[in-house]
Design a protein around this motif. Structure first.
Motif, PDB file in Angstrom:
ATOM      1  N   PRO A   1       0.916  -1.251  -0.064  1.00 49.55           N
ATOM      2  CA  PRO A   1       0.134   0.057   0.061  1.00 49.55           C
ATOM      3  C   PRO A   1       0.930   1.135   0.039  1.00 49.55           C
ATOM      4  O   PRO A   1       2.017   1.125   0.643  1.00 49.55           O
ATOM      5  N   VAL A   2       0.356   2.254  -0.744  1.00 50.33           N
ATOM      6  CA  VAL A   2       1.152   3.566  -0.756  1.00 50.33           C
ATOM      7  C   VAL A   2       0.586   4.717  -0.018  1.00 50.33           C
ATOM      8  O   VAL A   2       1.261   5.814   0.042  1.00 50.33           O
ATOM      9  N   ASP A   3      -0.470   4.565   0.712  1.00 52.35           N
ATOM     10  CA  ASP A   3      -1.348   5.423   1.522  1.00 52.35           C
ATOM     11  C   ASP A   3      -1.176   5.513   2.927  1.00 52.35           C
ATOM     12  O   ASP A   3      -1.916   5.878   3.721  1.00 52.35           O
ATOM     13  N   GLN A   4      -0.382   4.478   3.368  1.00 52.16           N
ATOM     14  CA  GLN A   4      -0.398   4.200   5.079  1.00 52.16           C
ATOM     15  C   GLN A   4       0.388   5.461   5.607  1.00 52.16           C
ATOM     16  O   GLN A   4       1.191   6.048   5.157  1.00 52.16           O
ATOM     17  N   THR A   5      -0.255   6.057   6.755  1.00 52.68           N
ATOM     18  CA  THR A   5       0.599   7.174   7.456  1.00 52.68           C
ATOM     19  C   THR A   5       1.651   6.503   8.487  1.00 52.68           C
ATOM     20  O   THR A   5       2.262   7.390   8.898  1.00 52.68           O
ATOM     21  N   SER A   6       1.442   5.241   8.825  1.00 52.77           N
ATOM     22  CA  SER A   6       2.451   4.529   9.632  1.00 52.77           C
ATOM     23  C   SER A   6       3.358   3.553   8.998  1.00 52.77           C
ATOM     24  O   SER A   6       2.840   2.985   8.007  1.00 52.77           O
ATOM     25  N   LEU A   7       4.679   3.966   9.252  1.00 56.74           N
ATOM     26  CA  LEU A   7       5.776   3.229   8.531  1.00 56.74           C
ATOM     27  C   LEU A   7       6.851   2.563   9.272  1.00 56.74           C
ATOM     28  O   LEU A   7       6.844   2.800  10.512  1.00 56.74           O
ATOM     29  N   ILE A   8       7.805   1.702   9.034  1.00 56.34           N
ATOM     30  CA  ILE A   8       8.694   1.279   9.657  1.00 56.34           C
ATOM     31  C   ILE A   8      10.023   1.673   8.877  1.00 56.34           C
ATOM     32  O   ILE A   8       9.929   1.349   7.526  1.00 56.34           O
ATOM     33  N   LEU A   9      10.912   2.245   9.334  1.00 55.48           N
ATOM     34  CA  LEU A   9      12.197   2.675   8.798  1.00 55.48           C
ATOM     35  C   LEU A   9      13.513   1.776   9.290  1.00 55.48           C
ATOM     36  O   LEU A   9      13.370   1.482  10.506  1.00 55.48           O
ATOM     37  N   CYS A  10      14.055   1.196   8.338  1.00 57.28           N
ATOM     38  CA  CYS A  10      14.997   0.345   8.639  1.00 57.28           C
ATOM     39  C   CYS A  10      16.494   0.983   8.007  1.00 57.28           C
ATOM     40  O   CYS A  10      16.329   1.708   6.811  1.00 57.28           O
ATOM     41  N   THR A  11      17.280   1.117   8.909  1.00 53.53           N
ATOM     42  CA  THR A  11      18.566   2.113   8.536  1.00 53.53           C
ATOM     43  C   THR A  11      19.916   1.256   8.969  1.00 53.53           C
ATOM     44  O   THR A  11      20.093   0.704   9.931  1.00 53.53           O
ATOM     45  N   ASN A  12      20.798   1.314   7.852  1.00 52.80           N
ATOM     46  CA  ASN A  12      22.355   0.782   8.032  1.00 52.80           C
ATOM     47  C   ASN A  12      22.859   1.771   8.842  1.00 52.80           C
ATOM     48  O   ASN A  12      22.823   2.832   8.736  1.00 52.80           O
ATOM     49  N   ASN A  13      23.716   1.363   9.834  1.00 47.59           N
ATOM     50  CA  ASN A  13      24.748   2.046  10.652  1.00 47.59           C
ATOM     51  C   ASN A  13      26.172   1.589  10.080  1.00 47.59           C
ATOM     52  O   ASN A  13      26.452   0.626  11.062  1.00 47.59           O
ATOM     53  N   GLU A  14      26.986   2.307   9.321  1.00 46.15           N
ATOM     54  CA  GLU A  14      28.016   1.458   8.809  1.00 46.15           C
ATOM     55  C   GLU A  14      29.188   1.765   9.759  1.00 46.15           C
ATOM     56  O   GLU A  14      29.755   0.377   9.798  1.00 46.15           O
ATOM     57  N   TYR A  15      29.441   2.431  10.594  1.00 47.07           N
ATOM     58  CA  TYR A  15      30.730   2.618  11.208  1.00 47.07           C
ATOM     59  C   TYR A  15      30.712   3.993  12.134  1.00 47.07           C
ATOM     60  O   TYR A  15      29.596   4.732  12.009  1.00 47.07           O
ATOM     61  N   ALA A  16      31.604   3.826  13.013  1.00 46.18           N
ATOM     62  CA  ALA A  16      31.678   4.788  14.009  1.00 46.18           C
ATOM     63  C   ALA A  16      33.194   5.590  13.753  1.00 46.18           C
ATOM     64  O   ALA A  16      34.281   4.683  14.080  1.00 46.18           O
ATOM     65  N   ASP A  17      33.331   6.674  13.543  1.00 50.71           N
ATOM     66  CA  ASP A  17      34.582   7.612  13.620  1.00 50.71           C
ATOM     67  C   ASP A  17      34.932   8.009  14.782  1.00 50.71           C
ATOM     68  O   ASP A  17      34.234   8.731  15.444  1.00 50.71           O
ATOM     69  N   PRO A  18      36.087   7.488  15.543  1.00 53.68           N
ATOM     70  CA  PRO A  18      36.258   7.931  16.868  1.00 53.68           C
ATOM     71  C   PRO A  18      36.566   9.367  16.805  1.00 53.68           C
ATOM     72  O   PRO A  18      36.179   9.980  17.862  1.00 53.68           O
ATOM     73  N   ALA A  19      36.982   9.841  15.824  1.00 57.83           N
ATOM     74  CA  ALA A  19      37.074  11.579  15.724  1.00 57.83           C
ATOM     75  C   ALA A  19      35.929  12.199  15.843  1.00 57.83           C
ATOM     76  O   ALA A  19      35.843  13.699  16.171  1.00 57.83           O
ATOM     77  N   LEU A  20      34.729  11.523  15.661  1.00 55.87           N
ATOM     78  CA  LEU A  20      33.562  12.450  15.648  1.00 55.87           C
ATOM     79  C   LEU A  20      32.577  11.753  16.892  1.00 55.87           C
ATOM     80  O   LEU A  20      31.321  12.013  16.937  1.00 55.87           O
ATOM     81  N   MET A  21      33.231  11.062  17.786  1.00 58.85           N
ATOM     82  CA  MET A  21      32.356  10.789  19.145  1.00 58.85           C
ATOM     83  C   MET A  21      33.355  11.266  20.278  1.00 58.85           C
ATOM     84  O   MET A  21      34.362  11.729  20.252  1.00 58.85           O
ATOM     85  N   PHE A  22      32.537  11.199  21.301  1.00 57.31           N
ATOM     86  CA  PHE A  22      32.981  11.634  22.609  1.00 57.31           C
ATOM     87  C   PHE A  22      33.572  12.733  22.636  1.00 57.31           C
ATOM     88  O   PHE A  22      35.299  13.078  22.604  1.00 57.31           O
TER      89      PHE A  22
END
Length: 633
Positions: A67-88
Motif C-alpha cells: 500500500p502507498v497510502d499508509q501514514t504509519s511506516l517502519i524505517l530500517c537504516t544501516n549504521n555503517e561505522y563509527a569514526d572515533p574522531a567524531l565521537m566523545f
C-alpha cells in the motif's frame, strides 16, 4: 541547485527539509536527552546508531502489492561505522580511548529499526516502551544471528562462532556476532530488509602476530588467500587499538569469516532472529536489490565495493508467493550465485559459481586451494569469481533494477561504479577517457560511471545480457586538461567516441541510486569534493528512459564533510529521504577530521543537523514540497 560548500541541506525553491532522526536519538520512551560524552554500550543499544547509510521504508501493515497510502511506516537504516574522531567530544587524544569507549563505538554500528508517522508532510519518530516485542530496536555486532544456507556449517564459521559466543553468551544455535560495516542493501517483496556487510576488515585488530591460533590459520592456503584479499591485519600490531577480544585475529583468526554476508531482517517480527543468507556469497557487499523474474523466481543484484571487484546476481530456486508472506522468508537459502563477465562487443554472461567450475579452474591455477563444496564456494565467492573470469569493475556499489508495483522488472539494471584512481588497463564496461586511450597504460577513472545492463529477453533470471555506459561521470564542459586538488592531472570529460553521455550539472563518484514511478533515477554521490571541491556531495536526478545525452540536474547538496547515501522515496512519493553520513568528517579543503581534531586541536568543521555550536551527528533527513506534491513532478 547551484554548487555550494554550505553546511546545510541546499534545495530548489519550493522544497524544504527537516531532520527525522540522528545519531544518539532515543528509540524508547523515558530516555534522557543525548549526551555523546556520557554514552555507554548499554545506552547506545537503545539509541539510533551512527553513520547511517542505506534507508528502507516499509508500510506498517503489510499487504501485497504494497500500500502507498499508509501514514504509519517502519524505517530500517544501516549504521555503517563509527569514526572515533567524531565521537566523545571530551576525549582529547586517541590514546585516551579506553575499552569501554571502543565497545560503545562498536554498539553504534549495525542496523536501526524505528517506527515513523507521517501526516500532512509532518514526519516524526514513534518511540516504544522497551520490550522484546518492540518494533524499535538495534541490531549490533553483539546481537544474535542465525547462519543459513550452504556455508552455515563452514569450518571457519564454526571456529569463529565459538569465540564470539564465549564473549557474548546467548541462545542455542545462534551466533552473537550480529552485523557491522553495513553499507547498502535492499528490500524484498515479502517485506524483509536485506543489509550488506562491506568493510568489515577495519573492525578487526592484531595484537600478536606470532600467536599460535594465527600460525595455525596461516597453514590453510584458502584462509591465507582470503585474508589477503579482504585485508585482515596479519603481520604486525594493527587495527582497532582496544577491539573486543572476539575481534582480535590473534585470538580468533576466523572471526572475519562471520562478516561480508547479506543479513535478512524482518522489521515486522522482532522475535525472528536475523539470518545471514550465505547462499548470496561473501564479499564487501554494497547492496542486495530485488527484481522478480518472468517465472516468479527472485533475482538479487549485489555489488562488491572494492576496486577491481565484481557484480554478482543470485536467482532463487523457489518462486515468490504473494499470498503467503512468511512462506517466502527462506527463499534466499536456495538458488544459483553468478558473477558478471562483460565482453568487448557489448554482450555479457552471468557465470554460475559452482564447485565443479571452480575446481576445473583451480586445476589450471594450482596455487589456489580446491573448493570443498558449495559452502566453500560462497565463502570464497571473490576467489571463485576471479578464477572463472568475471570482469573486474571500477568499484561497483549500488546495483538496482527498476520494478513495477508488483516488483517485476523489465530487464534493465543500473550498475553504479564510484571510481578507480589506479592507472590500469580498462576492462569491458569500465571505460577510460580521451587521448589516454591510445597509451599502453590507461588513465584513472577518477570520476566514476554508471553502467546499464539489459537482461536477455527482459528476464532477470537470464544468463546473458547486453551492456552500455549510461553515464560517464564528470563535467560536460570539461577542458581537455583538468587538475584535481593536490595538483594531479586528470580527464573528467563525459564523452565516449566524442558523443556526450549526459548534459547539465557536473558530478562525480556516484554511489547509491533509487528510482521513482515516473522513470527517474536519483543519484547520490560519495567523494565528489575530491574532484570538484567547490561543491559538497550531492543528489542528482535524470530520466532512465531518455536517450543520451540525457540531462542531469542537481537536486540536493549536503553539508560539509558528509557523504549522501540511502536515497529513497516515500511510498506515495511525496517525500524524499536520504542519509547524511558523517558530517564534519573533512573540511572544505579536504582535510580529514583525524588531522583536524587530533593534530590541530580543532572542532569538527560542521555542526549539522542541530546548528549553532552543536557537535555534528549523522542523520536522516526528509525533503518535501511546500505544496505537498510528488517529488520531482
Amino acid at each position: 541547485v547551484a554548487a555550494t560548500n554550505a553546511d546545510t541541506i541546499s534545495l530548489p525553491p519550493g522544497y524544504r527539509w527537516r531532520k527525522l532522526i540522528a545519531w544518539g536519538d532515543a528509540l524508547f520512551d523515558g530516555m534522557a536527552p543525548f549526551d555523546p560524552d556520557a554514552l555507554t554500550r548499554a545506552e547506545q543499544e537503545k539509541r539510533f546508531g551512527d553513520a547511517n547509510d542505506m534507508l528502507a521504508l516499509f508500510p506498517a501493515r503489510y499487504s501485497f502489492p504494497w500500500p502507498v497510502d499508509q501514514t504509519s511506516l517502519i524505517l530500517c537504516t544501516n549504521n555503517e561505522y563509527a569514526d572515533p574522531a567524531l565521537m566523545f567530544p571530551c576525549v582529547r587524544a586517541p590514546a585516551d580511548f579506553n575499552a569501554a569507549h571502543w565497545e560503545t563505538a562498536y554498539a553504534a554500528v549495525g542496523i536501526s529499526v524505528v517506527e515513523v508517522e507521517q501526516r500532512g508532510g509532518d514526519w516524526r519518530i514513534q518511540t516504544n516502551a522497551p520490550s522484546d516485542q518492540a518494533i524499535n530496536r538495534r541490531i549490533t555486532p553483539f546481537s544474535p544471528v542465525v547462519f543459513s544456507g550452504p556455508a552455515a556449517q563452514h569450518r571457519w564459521i564454526s571456529a569463529a562462532a565459538v569465540k564470539f559466543n564465549e564473549a557474548e553468551p546467548g541462545a542455542p544455535r545462534t551466533v552473537r556476532c550480529g552485523t557491522l560495516a553495513n553499507c547498502s542493501g535492499g528490500r524484498t517483496p515479502w517485506g524483509t530488509y536485506l543489509s550488506a556487510e562491506e568493510n568489515f576488515d577495519g573492525f578487526f585488530a592484531l595484537t600478536d602476530a606470532a600467536a599460535e591460533p594465527l600460525d595455525a590459520a596461516r597453514a590453510d592456503a584458502a584462509w591465507l588467500y582470503d585474508a589477503g584479499r579482504f585485508g585482515y591485519p596479519l603481520f604486525s600490531r594493527t587495527g582497532v587499538a582496544r577491539a573486543p577480544r572476539q575481534f582480535d585475529v590473534s585470538h580468533n583468526p576466523h572471526g572475519p569469516s562471520l562478516y561480508g554476508w547479506v543479513l535478512e531482517v524482518d522489521p515486522y517480527d522482532p522475535s525472528w532472529t536475523p539470518r545471514k543468507r550465505t547462499a548470496l556469497g561473501r564479499k564487501k557487499g554494497e547492496c542486495a536489490t530485488t527484481a522478480i523474474a518472468k517465472d516468479g523466481r527472485v533475482a538479487i543484484y549485489m555489488g562488491d565495493d572494492q576496486i577491481d571487484h565484481f557484480v554478482f546476481k543470485f536467482v532463487t530456486n523457489g518462486r515468490f508467493d504473494p499470498a503467503d508472506r512468511l512462506a517466502n522468508r527462506d527463499l534466499l537459502d536456495h538458488g544459483k550465485l553468478y558473477a558478471a563477465r562483460l565482453d568487448e562487443d557489448g554482450g555479457g554472461e552471468w557465470l554460475e559459481l559452482t564447485p565443479e567450475a571452480c575446481n576445473a579452474a583451480v586445476a589450471e591455477a594450482p596455487f589456489h586451494a580446491p573448493f570443498a563444496d558449495l559452502g566453500d564456494v560462497v565463502m570464497r565467492a571473490r576467489e571463485a569469481a576471479t578464477l572463472l573470469g568475471a570482469t573486474q569493475m571500477d568499484r561497483p556499489e549500488d546495483v538496482e533494477a527498476p520494478v513495477d508495483s508488483e516488483w517485476r522488472g523489465q530487464g534493465a539494471v543500473l550498475v553504479v561504479c564510484t571510481n578507480n584512481r589506479n592507472e590500469s588497463f580498462p576492462h569491458p564496461g569500465n571505460p577510460r577517457r580521451g587521448a589516454a586511450q591510445a597509451e599502453p597504460m590507461q588513465q584513472a577513472n577518477v570520476a566514476g560511471h554508471i553502467l546499464r545492463i539489459d537482461e536477455a529477453e527482459g528476464d532477470h533470471a537470464a544468463t546473458r545480457f547486453r551492456w552500455d555506459v549510461f553515464a560517464l561521470c564528470g563535467d560536460p564542459a570539461a577542458a581537455p586538461s583538468f587538475t584535481l586538488p593536490g595538483g594531479i592531472a586528470a580527464d573528467v570529460s563525459v564523452s565516449i567516441a566524442r558523443a556526450p553521455t549526459f548534459t547539465g550539472d557536473r558530478f562525480t563518484c556516484p554511489d547509491n541510486i533509487c528510482f521513482d514511478s515516473s522513470g527517474n533515477v536519483w543519484i547520490a554521490t560519495d567523494g565528489s569534493p575530491a574532484v570538484f571541491p567547490d561543491c559538497n556531495d550531492s543528489v542528482l536526478a535524470t530520466s532512465v528512459t531518455a536517450s543520451a545525452p540525457r540531462e542531469i540536474k542537481r537536486f540536493l547538496v549536503g553539508p560539509v564533510g558528509a557523504e549522501i547515501c540511502g536515497p529513497t522515496l516515500s511510498l506515495d512519493e511525496r517525500a524524499f529521504l536520504c542519509a547524511i553520513q558523517h558530517p564534519g568528517e573533512a573540511d572544505i579543503a579536504g582535510t580529514n577530521i583525524s588531522e583536524l581534531r587530533w593534530r590541530r586541536g580543532q572542532r569538527p568543521p560542521s555542526n549539522f543537523p542541530d546548528g549553532g555550536a552543536a557537535w555534528p551527528r549523522s542523520a536522516v533527513v526528509v525533503v518535501t514540497r511546500d505544496d505537498g506534491g510528488k517529488i520531482g513532478s
